[in-house]
Design an enzyme around this catalytic site. Structure first.
Site, short mmCIF file in Angstrom:
data_model
loop_
_atom_site.label_atom_id
_atom_site.label_comp_id
_atom_site.label_asym_id
_atom_site.label_seq_id
_atom_site.Cartn_x
_atom_site.Cartn_y
_atom_site.Cartn_z
N TYR A 48 0.86 -1.19 0.00
CA TYR A 48 0.00 0.00 0.00
C TYR A 48 0.89 1.24 0.00
CZ TYR A 48 -4.36 2.53 0.65
OH TYR A 48 -5.42 3.37 0.48
N LYS A 103 -20.42 -20.43 -10.12
CA LYS A 103 -19.72 -20.34 -11.39
C LYS A 103 -18.32 -19.76 -11.20
CE LYS A 103 -19.90 -21.03 -15.84
NZ LYS A 103 -20.92 -20.51 -16.75
#
Length: 407
Positions: A48, A103
């Site tokens: 970060y 899925k």
């Protein structure tokens, strides 16, 4: 506590309890995990701020770096509006989300691709296109799922033009690829040539039209599409009245003998029946088919005809269910197709890629080919990429899609 028994074939039936099903879905079936350590200040400074700013500046200067320094170009979004979910119909986006989560889980397990479900609270084609165009920097490919026909045809066609990344409606093309693979091998088992087959496809929705289209592209010359009104042909009044429709376009390419009427007329002398609708197939109609016929009854969970009935007349029988032999399942195709397209940096999934994927699936079954084994299991380790081998030859389907003319 209620239970459900799945399976009436030769394999041992699965007994599923409502308790275990709901427990598995509680909290959803997906999570996001970090690929980098975040254990100390150094880790935070790299992952970060301030380190991440260097990567952002670099991507701003050279946008192509987003392909290698973010997950976006390897991320598949599974998009649905919840209008045609499994056999449940139009149940809306929230109720469709468990299916889309599943899925996405399949993409990870069978294609080693990150994936997120994106269910949209609109059925308007324009709004769906606008949404995905605006979100394009966040993903690398679009898997359309459980979107009702005929909107699904327009949506896919327009998204392919609007987005510079692979787009595929799996209900159409994943089904078509596995049907082509299975039919390639069923033709070998019955000593026929693919091009000479007389094929009847029952169902002229998303899957049926895609199956017919891909079979024609692969060289099958005689395909008849059936819908609820019978055989599709250019002379039928409702087809002639809407010449711009998908069915009218298919009428120009199919039914070369000009057959009219219902399944009784279409199946007389036919070599192959492919069922992708909720319609039932009468046993009397099976008797009309050619000797050593091929029957793919793919409606789920209830096939158009039970395998034990079809086997009285057909030499090769397949269904969409895992508890019967010859399961024709989309999971054999879509993870490898998307993985191959993304590995190759392709902007589109082409007909050649689909045919290459079908060829790869068919080849995997060749060594042990028989009437009861015309396609490999979705769990066959040769089908999908492995996590330890993340490039083209990591899975047979992926390798063929990467190199459509042969890996």
């Amino acid at each position: 506590m209620s239970t459900e028994t799945i399976g009436t074939g030769n394999e041992e039936a699965l007994v599923l309890s409502e308790e275990e099903i709901f427990a598995a879905h509680e909290g959803g079936k997906l999570s996001v995990s970090s690929t980098v350590p975040l254990n100390d200040k150094r880790d935070l400074s790299i992952a970060y701020t301030p380190g991440v700013a260097q990567v952002s500046r670099a991507i701003h200067a050279k946008p192509e770096l987003a392909r290698t320094h973010t997950w976006a170009e390897r991320l598949v979004v599974v998009v649905s509006d919840g209008t045609a979910v499994l056999g449940l119909g139009n149940i809306g986006p929230s109720a469709s989300l468990p299916v889309m989560e599943g899925k996405s889980a399949l993409f990870k397990s069978f294609g080693d691709l990150d994936s997120i479900p994106l269910v949209l609270n609109t059925t308007d084609v324009e709004e769906i296109i606008e949404t995905l165009v605006r979100l394009r920097p966040s993903f690398g490919a679009v898997n359309l799922e459980d979107i009702s026909a005929p909107r699904c045809f327009e949506l896919e066609e327009r998204l392919i033009e609007a987005l510079d990344c692979p787009v595929m409606h799996d209900d159409q093309h994943g089904t078509a690829v596995v049907v082509l693979a299975a039919l390639t091998n069923a033709a070998k088992v019955t000593k026929r040539e693919l091009s000479g087959l007389k094929v009847v496809v029952s169902g002229a929705g998303a899957a049926g039209i895609a199956v017919a289209d891909l079979l024609l592209t692969a060289g099958v010359e005689d395909v008849i599409l059936l819908d609820s009104k019978g055989a599709i042909n250019s002379a039928r009044a409702d087809i002639a009245a809407d010449p711009a429709s998908k069915k009218a376009r298919m009428a120009e390419r199919t039914n070369p003998r000009g057959i009219s009427g219902g399944p009784g007329e279409a199946l007389r002398g036919a070599d192959v029946f492919v069922g992708v609708s909720s319609s039932k197939l009468d046993e009397e109609h099976l008797k009309l088919m050619a000797e050593d016929s091929i029957v793919f009854a793919l409606s789920n969970p209830d096939p158009e005809v039970l395998p034990e009935v079809a086997a009285k007349y057909a030499a090769v029988v397949a269904t969409g269910r895992s508890d019967f032999p010859n399961q024709i399942n989309n999971v054999l195709a879509f993870p490898g197709i998307f993985r191959g397209a993304l590995d190759a940096g392709a902007r589109r999934i082409t007909p050649d890629m689909k045919i290459a994927a079908a060829r790869a699936i068919a080849e995997l079954a060749e060594e042990d080919l028989s009437a009861g084994y015309i396609v490999p299991s979705p769990l066959d380790a040769r089908v999908a990429p492995s996590k330890s081998s993340p490039h083209p030859n990591a899975g047979s389907v992926t390798a063929h899609v990467w190199h459509p003319d042969g890996p």
